[in-house]
Write a protein that holds these residues in place. Structure first.
Motif, PDB file in Angstrom:
ATOM      1  N   THR A 285      40.079  38.548  39.147  1.00 61.89           N
ATOM      2  CA  THR A 285      39.340  39.053  37.992  1.00 61.89           C
ATOM      3  C   THR A 285      37.849  39.114  38.290  1.00 61.89           C
ATOM      4  O   THR A 285      37.168  40.106  37.968  1.00 61.89           O
ATOM      5  N   GLU A 286      37.311  38.047  38.895  1.00 60.92           N
ATOM      6  CA  GLU A 286      35.883  38.014  39.204  1.00 60.92           C
ATOM      7  C   GLU A 286      35.502  39.076  40.237  1.00 60.92           C
ATOM      8  O   GLU A 286      34.379  39.592  40.220  1.00 60.92           O
TER       9      GLU A 286
ATOM     10  N   LYS B 298      36.910  41.897  40.322  1.00 57.65           N
ATOM     11  CA  LYS B 298      37.176  43.166  39.639  1.00 57.65           C
ATOM     12  C   LYS B 298      38.322  43.947  40.292  1.00 57.65           C
ATOM     13  O   LYS B 298      38.279  45.187  40.388  1.00 57.65           O
TER      14      LYS B 298
END
Length: 232
Positions: free
Chosen positions: A154-155, A157
């Protein structure tokens, strides 16, 4: 009436394609090797408030246990968090799960801004695959538990177009064990494709199972082979 018009939902499902992407070396670019025992020991000592000797013993046990399982292609991988908790408990130390995750996150370099990066061509390939109506899934041999892997992705992307992921650090079969490939592609798929950078762990085992394969060179990531396979 054509054969296509008489297809049932099950017939359509059997013709769909699932594309499985490897993570490290394929979706995630690693600019530096995974932290070694010294970095791991320092992180464990600081986060879990241990002296360096105890932290070193814990790290040695964790590394040895997990690495031994990864080298033996036939055995199940133990859950990293459980191995860490057991090593601590054997020394009379108990820490909350959140603390264990903080230690693993730091120890495996996830706080370093320059260690991991999204491979943009892989991200584009994931998006194109999903937009074309195919199922996208992830399969990764890793040390990070699934909750931390999802946080890392998630970090970075990584496109959230996948509907399922198998992270081996949660415990269970790992690549190249056929059971890992079977688990991640459960469902009525007519075609399975593996996209990965490792011949031993990704490409060769998938090919043995009769899958189509897309080898990836981390230095020159090119996904035209996948586009060709998915072309109508």
């Amino acid at each position: 009436m054509t054969a296509q018009e008489t297809d049932t939902g099950d017939d359509m499902a059997r013709r769909t394609t699932v594309v499985v992407f490897d993570c490290f070396g394929t979706i995630v670019t690693e600019h530096r090797p995974m932290p070694g025992p010294e970095e791991f020991t320092r992180a464990v000592a600081e986060v879990l408030a241990l002296d360096r000797r105890s932290a070193g013993e814990v790290v040695q046990e964790v590394f040895t246990t997990v690495y031994t399982a990864l080298v033996d292609k036939s055995v199940l991988q133990p859950a990293t968090r459980d191995v860490l908790a057991t090593a601590l408990r054997d020394r009379g130390v108990v820490r909350p799960a959140d603390d264990l995750d903080r230690a693993l996150w730091r120890a495996l370099g996830c706080e370093d801004d320059d260690r991991y990066e999204l491979c943009e061509p892989a991200a584009d390939a994931m998006r194109r695959t999903a937009e074309a109506g195919h199922t996208v899934r992830l399969l990764s041999n890793c040390y990070l538990p699934g909750t931390l892997m999802r946080r890392l992705l998630t970090e970075l992307k990584v496109p959230e177009v996948y509907d399922r992921a198998l992270f081996t650090a949660d415990g269970g079969p790992k690549k190249p064990d056929p059971r890992a490939f079977e688990l991640i592609t459960s469902g009525s798929f007519g075609r399975r494709i593996m996209v990965g950078d490792s011949d031993d762990n990704d490409i060769a085992p998938a090919r043995r199972l009769g899958w189509d394969v897309v080898p990836v060179d981390p230095g020159r990531p090119n996904f035209s082979g996948l586009d060709a396979l998915l072309r109508p």
